[in-house]
Design an enzyme around this catalytic site. Structure first.
Site, PDB file in Angstrom:
ATOM      1  N   ASP A 146      -2.612  30.721 -13.967  1.00  0.00           N
ATOM      2  CA  ASP A 146      -1.657  31.410 -14.822  1.00  0.00           C
ATOM      3  C   ASP A 146      -0.274  30.811 -14.610  1.00  0.00           C
ATOM      4  OD1 ASP A 146      -0.780  33.532 -16.579  1.00  0.00           O
ATOM      5  OD2 ASP A 146       0.259  34.307 -14.815  1.00  0.00           O
ATOM      6  N   HIS A 166       2.764  25.880 -15.538  1.00  0.00           N
ATOM      7  CA  HIS A 166       3.881  24.934 -15.608  1.00  0.00           C
ATOM      8  C   HIS A 166       5.035  25.334 -14.717  1.00  0.00           C
ATOM      9  CE1 HIS A 166       4.432  28.021 -18.611  1.00  0.00           C
ATOM     10  NE2 HIS A 166       5.717  27.856 -18.466  1.00  0.00           N
ATOM     11  N   ASP A 219      -2.660  35.866 -25.304  1.00  0.00           N
ATOM     12  CA  ASP A 219      -1.202  35.956 -25.420  1.00  0.00           C
ATOM     13  C   ASP A 219      -0.736  35.815 -26.870  1.00  0.00           C
ATOM     14  OD1 ASP A 219      -0.765  36.138 -22.653  1.00  0.00           O
ATOM     15  OD2 ASP A 219      -0.969  33.965 -22.442  1.00  0.00           O
TER      16      ASP A 219
END
Length: 1523
Positions: A523, A526, A624
């Site tokens: 999760d 980045h 999402d």
């Protein structure tokens, strides 16, 4: 299916750092590292952290790999080291050479192998169909199977769970209160479930349902209410361990107090109510910030200096006499604790920057004032910097409030309250509320301020490799963080030692996850620190080596994505169909994320490793994403899903999409449960679903299809945008040639509001439609409208899917008719006219080739198995097999001679035109370089790796049979064994012509590659063991022998003596008489390949040793030597042969090269000296005889040799026959006078005059304009150095032969001295006359005034223009190779080093010293101006870099290096390998598969050069032979 081992080759290039390039490999592959041209010859070491067999993986433990050199020493073209890849993960490699530890490197990622089911069968990554669940919506663990059964019944094979851990108080799925405990919500009253229970459930699903499960790991943050963070506040960013955040914390507290004041209505009188509704309110917020907040908290003070105390301290130092002179700038030291006015000055820098003019108090005072002014300036600069931060903070606050409270697309949070503050708090504050002043006092109490922890969030457009909470980032003070107020950002530091508790805690969490789940989704990947994720995944892979790692990256750049993918070994990157704004873009994503093009070439199993894009997990919607029903329309759910399902990669969705839940299921606020599976459920029941609900039935069919396509090898993809809403996706299987074509009509806009056309274009589908796999559409039903249920997450009951599966075309409702048309004899096409392809519908066809094509492809594959076992799949045997195909191609080809191979593989356009043809010309592109297979393969080698099916070459193959027929009929017309090979092609092509045109390029390629590799195998079997056991480079050069040695339509060589045995004969096409057909050597292609300009004495004998003796073509070499011997006249061998009848005897060196070849023949060929007794038919037994026919006058070869020597000793002087413009239009009259004599004092052969050029540097001026016509650029008259060397070599050999009784002559009537004496004279005089010594008073130096380089050997001795003797050229190295005894080792070595420094280019040797005034390195034969030195290519040998001398230069280096000891020899071998690696790369890339005649300076391409030159290939091959 038998598959060859897959080998990928990584070519290492110096200084190439590929850490942002993704290389994906599979388990079972072998990876080979090979050396690129910049590294060949160097001592390179390759290190990797891929573990040795039986060892554990440790990221920081590297080992060196061993080099394997299968062909021994001659060069590094085949040297490699290898890794057998058996374990998945991310591995690093680096390499260096000499004392450089690392001069390049990168990563490789090995994919995991997933296994499922009780039998543990493999689930390929492209088969994955995944569905996401928000775990908190599953209810108690004992009800899970009822809810998860929906996934199984819809045909998915993988589930992604959001974290199963205890959630924080916000109840967000990703805010975890405790990473180690199972969420207590899963245990009903009186029950406590544990991880073991979860593990058992997952195991049951894996074995009984064939379902794998993955879950998230969240490393970046923990819930703000986590108990453990209270005990271990050092795990977050607090004001003690991150005091740089203090100013941001002060601002954050001040904003909280503003929130409270607004909520309590204290700002209403200033136009700022609690309910913020318009831009005036926003403006009022700005006013409050600038009037009440910023002036009060004075953030700039955290970055300023206390001026007066600093000046006092400085004054004290000055008065005590501390003065230093220096150049330093004033240095400000940032206070590590970030106190107000805490910054200080580095006093040393102050003393160096501000120096008083004297010691008087006034001078000191002035100095202090300067410092004071500078400090006040610095404080002012800091003040302005903070003002900028405050302006940005104001804008960010404005933007947030505007989105959250005013914007139509925002959440409209309503009035400002303490629960919904003006802006989210950036820090935790676990104490009672007090005044701002009291809050700020806590900042200086470490036991309290350590609990003010920074929240996590994300920053728009930030560099993902930078941690925004570390010093140097101003994200918190500028309020740029979009903050998650429920989560604390974790502070790992640079390794476990920086925060032991946190690392240990997270490692345990990782291990729990890896124990129970086959994979993880990283999760917020980045913004997870790379070194943390790397460490945790290493721990996970220790427990589960085949860990499947999935991530979603929002870096905005593929290169940055690759940093994460390569370092972490991410298996699949999540890609969203929702990112597409229209159907066209959605189709493009399918094409981008996987598969080869339809009709792609079969790639060899050993091939270069090429960068790839990350494997995709392509989702129609992620948990999402916003809800597609709201953004697009309910009718689009099915077709967009179908487009995604047809992608050749992992695919999937989110639970709720298939039931048509018309809103986003929020990860934060959703608390209802998912519905359960019940086949009997009523459509109106909110807590149960079945195949009638939503698009579940359609999804089941699509998931099945997706998995079938991947498991059965349908790995080719074609996407066709039929119109603006219709996308057709084809998946094709390259072994059976079955296809599935899915036609999807999207409905991005709701058909109820938007008018879609009824005109649907018809479609042509090549092949025969076997069945309709499925046809489906979303339809309305009368089940009432959607009402959001209180307890269950329910979908829209008013829609369902109408679906039919596996029906015949005639039973389709979507297709009106399907006509069968036949385009040409092999195109079988069905035209589809649609009846009811309404928006939101999907139809998928299963298509095969028509039965005839299917059969022919099968037979064709059967005949291709001899070349590659991969063709077994889908192959069929032919009952009526033509005879020619009954034996394998090797058997037919083994009857071919090397001369036949020349026709099969090569022949340039001029050679082909002799046989009335020419090379195949591709219209709209260009002609091929050769008529033979190499011409086609050179082009295909560029097309194949890129699958460039749009290339004109492939177009030409698809449009007609012209190229196919050219290949076979060209060979058949030659007759003999070549015709048999032609018939083999013809028989293979008979199948090829009748298969669909889009498949022709890949099967044409397969046939040609098979035939070509077979031909090469047969070719090398006929050559010497040096070639057979040689490296790839040796074999490439040896092919040059096949390229250059040919028998033309007309014989190029004069006939040999009829008394000679083993001479090849044929029946002439023209005279129908029996004639000899010996191969002759072309000088170069394409300019010197046919007709009179093919054969040159000099070129033939410079190239003969390398191309014929070294390769083992002894008999053909013998015939060429004897044929030229027959043409001797005046004691010379012709320059231009002209079949002997038209020979020109205008060169002084060919005879000496011919003698050198006879010597080499005698020493290299078994019983080689027998050649001396061979009969030679003399065409000109006397200088003036008419050309005689073969057999009229025969002599033995040794007599002809003796004649050549004797004539030189007597002195050769004659005028060329037919002198004048008819034989040479540029030559001046004196140039036709030929002289070659021996100087009785030195023994040197000399000759020529300044109007002719008798050596290889034979450029004659041609420009009237520049007045160089008839003047040779390089006459090299006198004694040319290489001729003296060759003469010495011949004498040494003849003296030796005489001693052995193999040569009867020692001297003769005409010889004033014996061969021994002649030999001795050269030996005694050479070094004296040719060496330019370092002694300025050297008595042997005739022209000391012309000496400009010392320590070199002259290019000639006694030239008519003395300056020319002293020019530095590469010719002396030829003498060094053939007569090394003439040179002293030290002198030779130094001269070679000067040549290396001044003359060595990338591929060739500069023909003249670049410091010479007439040097010009660019040859342009078409330029005609008034420049004497350049016009019409006058500088042909005055600088351009010729290749053949490099062979002699390197051989000379090797010879003398051996005499200078091991170190020198090793260095030389490195130089040689390094230089030759450039030739290897050139040949590999050259479509001519050759080495050029010359290049312009610094290796630049010269368009006037032959593309491939016999002597260039020969001398390079000789270097390898010497090694």
């Amino acid at each position: 299916i038998m598959t060859a081992k897959q080998i990928r080759v990584m070519v290492l290039n110096d200084m190439e750092k590929l850490d942002r390039t993704l290389f994906r490999l599979e388990q079972g592959y072998e990876l080979q590292f090979r050396l690129g041209p910049t590294l060949q010859g160097k001592h390179v070491h390759v290190h990797t952290n891929y573990p040795a067999e039986g060892e554990r993986f440790e990221r920081h433990k590297f080992r060196a790999l061993d080099w394997i050199n299968p062909t021994g020493r001659e060069d590094d073209s085949d040297k490699f080291c290898t890794l057998g890849l058996k374990i998945s993960g991310s591995y690093q490699y680096y390499f260096g050479h000499g004392d450089k530890e690392k001069s390049g490197g990168g990563y490789i990622v090995v994919d995991p192998v997933l296994r499922v089911g009780a039998d543990n069968h493999v689930l390929p990554l492209d088969c994955i169909s995944i569905q996401t669940y928000l775990s908190k919506c599953l209810g108690p663990l004992d009800e899970w199977l009822d809810r998860l059964r929906v996934t199984k019944e819809t045909g998915y094979n993988m589930i992604h769970f959001t974290p199963l851990q205890t959630l924080g108080e916000s109840r967000s799925c990703y805010s975890l209160a405790d990473q180690l405990t199972l969420n207590p919500d899963f245990s009903p009253p009186g029950q406590t479930y544990t991880w073991t229970d979860v593990g058992n459930l997952l195991e049951k699903m894996k074995n009984e349902w064939n379902m794998l499960c993955i879950t998230d790991v969240v490393y970046n943050h923990t819930a703000a209410n986590s108990k453990w963070i209270k005990k271990h506040p050092e795990c977050g960013y607090n004001l003690v361990n991150s005091s740089h955040l203090k100013p941001a914390w002060v601002l954050d507290r001040a904003l909280w107090h503003i929130t409270c004041a607004i909520a309590d209505g204290k700002y209403e009188d200033r136009g700022l109510p609690a309910l913020i509704q318009n831009h005036e309110h926003l403006h009022a917020i700005r006013g409050v910030l600038w009037q009440d907040v910023f002036p009060k908290i004075k953030l700039w003070e955290f970055f300023q200096i206390k001026v007066e105390p600093t000046v006092e301290q400085f004054r004290d130092l000055l008065q005590s006499g501390d003065k230093t002179e220096g150049k330093q700038q004033l240095k400000i030291i940032q206070d590590p604790q970030y106190r107000r006015f805490g910054n200080t000055v580095d006093m040393n820098s102050a003393l160096e920057t501000f120096v008083p003019h004297g010691n008087s108090p006034g001078a000191i005072e002035d100095c202090c004032n300067w410092l004071r002014r500078r400090l006040e300036e610095i404080n002012g600069e800091q003040y302005h910097e903070i003002r900028h931060h405050q302006e940005q903070a104001t804008n960010c606050i404005d933007g947030t409030v505007s989105y959250e409270r005013i914007a139509d697309h925002g959440p409209k949070l309503g009035p400002v309250t303490r629960k919904h503050p003006l802006v989210t708090r950036y820090f935790t504050f676990p104490f009672e509320d007090a005044t701002l002043e009291q809050d700020l006092e806590l900042m200086n109490q470490p036991e309290k301020s350590c609990h003010f922890l920074a929240h996590n969030g994300w920053v728009m457009g930030d560099d993902p490799l930078r941690n925004f909470a570390e010093p140097g980032s101003n994200v918190y003070i500028r309020r740029e963080l979009i903050c998650w107020g429920d989560s604390v950002k974790l502070r790992y530091g640079s390794g476990p030692e920086d925060c032991p508790y946190l690392w240990a805690h997270m490692q345990k969490y990782t291990e729990i996850t890896a124990k129970h789940f086959v994979g993880v989704r990283l999760d917020n990947c980045h913004s997870t620190p790379l070194h943390v994720a790397e460490y945790m995944l290493d721990a996970a892979r220790t427990l589960r080596p085949d860990l499947y790692v999935v991530a979603e990256l929002f870096t905005g750049s593929e290169e940055l994505d690759n940093v994460f993918v390569t370092r972490l070994g991410i298996s699949s990157l999540i890609r969203e169909a929702m990112s597409a704004g229209d159907s066209h873009e959605e189709g493009r994503l399918v094409y981008r994320y996987g598969g080869e093009p339809v009709g792609a070439f079969l790639q060899p199993s050993l091939r270069p490793l090429v960068p790839s894009i990350a494997h995709a997990m392509f989702l129609d919607v992620t948990h999402d994403n916003e809800c597609p029903i709201q953004i697009r329309s309910v009718y689009d759910s099915l077709p967009s899903s179908a487009i995604v399902s047809m992608a050749c990669c992992a695919t999937g969705s989110t639970r709720g999409y298939d039931e048509l839940v018309p809103h986003q299921i929020s990860v934060v606020s959703e608390e209802r449960f998912y519905s359960k599976w019940n086949p009997q459920a009523k459509p109106s029941s909110p807590e149960e679903v079945n195949l009638q609900s939503g698009i579940i039935a359609g999804k089941l069919a699509l998931n099945r299809l997706h998995q079938e396509l991947a498991s059965k090898g349908f790995n080719q993809v074609f996407v066709d945008q039929v119109d603006e809403d219709i996308v057709a996706v084809t998946r094709h299987c390259p072994s059976t040639h079955q296809s599935v074509v899915a036609v999807c009509r999207t409905a991005f806009k709701n058909p109820k509001q938007h008018r879609y056309t009824n005109e649907v274009p018809s479609m042509c589908i090549p092949g025969k439609i076997e069945e309709v796999v499925l046809e489906a559409r979303t339809v309305e039903r009368q089940e009432g409208s959607y009402i959001k249920d209180e307890r269950s997450i329910n979908g829209m009951p008013g829609y369902t899917v109408e679906i039919k599966e596996h029906i015949q075309l005639k039973d389709s409702k979507v297709v009106r008719q399907a006509g069968v048309t036949s385009r040409g004899r092999s195109e079988y096409v069905q035209e589809i006219v649609f009846e009811q392809l309404t928006p939101g519908s999907v139809i998928a066809f299963r298509v095969s080739l028509d039965p005839k094509s299917q059969e022919l492809v099968g037979v064709l594959r059967h005949h291709l198995i001899q070349f590659n076992p991969l063709y077994k799949a889908g192959s069929l045997t032919d009952p009526n097999i033509p005879d020619i195909l009954k034996s394998p191609l090797t058997e037919i080809m083994s009857k071919m001679t090397l001369a036949d191979m020349n026709v099969l593989l090569f022949r340039c356009d001029a050679e082909e035109k002799e046989n009335v043809g020419g090379c195949y010309n591709i219209p709209g592109w260009k002609p091929l370089k050769y008529g033979g297979l190499q011409g086609l393969l050179s082009v295909m080698a560029d097309i194949r790796p890129k699958n460039d099916l749009g290339h004109p070459f492939c177009d030409n193959l698809r449009q007609g049979d012209w190229m196919i027929d050219y290949v076979s009929s060209r060979l058949i017309s030659h007759g003999g064994t070549l015709a048999e090979v032609g018939q083999w092609f013809q028989a293979m092509f008979a199948y090829l012509k009748h298969i669909p045109r889009y498949l022709i390029p890949c099967y044409f390629d397969a046939i040609l590659v098979g035939a070509y590799t077979t031909a090469l195998d047969v070719t090398f079997k006929q050559m010497s063991s040096f070639v057979q056991n040689g490296s790839s480079f040796v074999k490439l050069l040896a092919l040059g022998s096949v390229q250059m040695c040919a028998v033309g339509r007309l014989p190029a060589l004069p006939p040999l003596s009829p008394a000679l045995s083993d001479v090849p004969y044929r029946v002439s096409e023209i005279t129908k008489q029996k004639e000899q057909c010996c191969v002759s050597l072309a000088a170069g292609l394409p300019h010197f390949s046919s007709g009179i300009f093919r054969c040159w004495g000099r070129d033939t004998f410079i190239a003969l040793r390398g191309l014929m003796l070294v390769t083992g073509r002894h008999l053909e070499a013998r015939n060429i030597i004897l044929a030229f011997a027959g043409t001797m006249r005046h004691g010379l061998i012709p320059n231009l042969l002209g079949e002997g009848v038209g020979a020109r005897f205008n060169c002084r060196d060919a005879v000496w090269w011919w003698l050198q070849c006879i010597q080499d023949y005698c020493t290299m060929v078994p019983s080689g000296t027998d050649i001396l007794q061979c009969p030679v038919s003399r065409m000109y037994p006397t200088d003036d005889s008419k050309p005689l026919t073969a057999g009229t006058v025969d002599q033995l070869l040794y007599e002809v040799i003796h004649e050549a020597m004797e004539r030189h000793m007597q002195g050769i002087e004659f005028r060329e026959r037919n002198a004048g413009p008819q034989i040479d239009c540029n030559m001046r009259d004196e140039g036709f006078n030929i002289v070659a004599k021996v100087n009785p004092d030195t023994g040197f052969v000399y000759g020529g005059n300044r109007f002719n050029c008798g050596t290889w540097m034979d450029k004659m001026g041609e420009s009237e304009k520049a007045r160089n016509k008839g003047i040779p650029a390089t006459p090299r008259d006198g004694s040319a150095v290489e001729i003296v060397g060759l003469c010495k070599s011949a004498l040494r050999w003849l003296v030796e032969l005489h001693k052995q009784g193999l040569f009867p002559y020692n001297n003769s009537k005409a010889l004033s001295m014996s061969y021994e004496e002649w030999d001795r004279k050269i030996q005694q005089n050479f070094e004296k006359m040719f060496y330019v010594s370092h002694d300025p008073n050297d008595p042997n130096e005739k022209h000391p005034e012309l000496v400009h380089k010392r320590g070199i050997y002259k290019d000639s001795y006694g030239a008519s223009s003395p300056w020319c003797d002293y020019q530095l050229r590469p010719n002396f190295s030829i003498a060094m190779v053939v007569a090394p005894e003439l040179f002293t080792v030290e002198h030779a070595w130094k001269a070679l080093n000067i040549a290396e420094e001044k003359l060595l280019g990338p591929l060739g040797m500069k023909t003249l010293d670049p410091e010479d005034m007439v040097y010009c390195g660019v040859y342009d034969n078409s330029l005609d101006n008034d420049n004497y030195n350049l016009a019409r290519g006058f500088n042909y040998h005055q600088g351009p870099e010729w290749l053949w001398p490099i062979g002699y230069f390197l051989r000379a280096k090797i010879h003398f290096a051996k005499k200078l000891g091991k170190d020198t020899y090793d260095e030389t071998v490195y130089l040689v390998k390094n230089v030759l690696s450039r030739h290897y790369v050139h040949m590999e890339r050259s479509s001519w598969k050759g080495l050029p005649e010359l290049t312009n300076e610094n290796g630049q391409y010269c368009s006037f050069s032959c593309e491939t030159q016999a002597w260039s290939l020969a001398t390079v091959l000789e270097v390898l032979h010497d090694l």
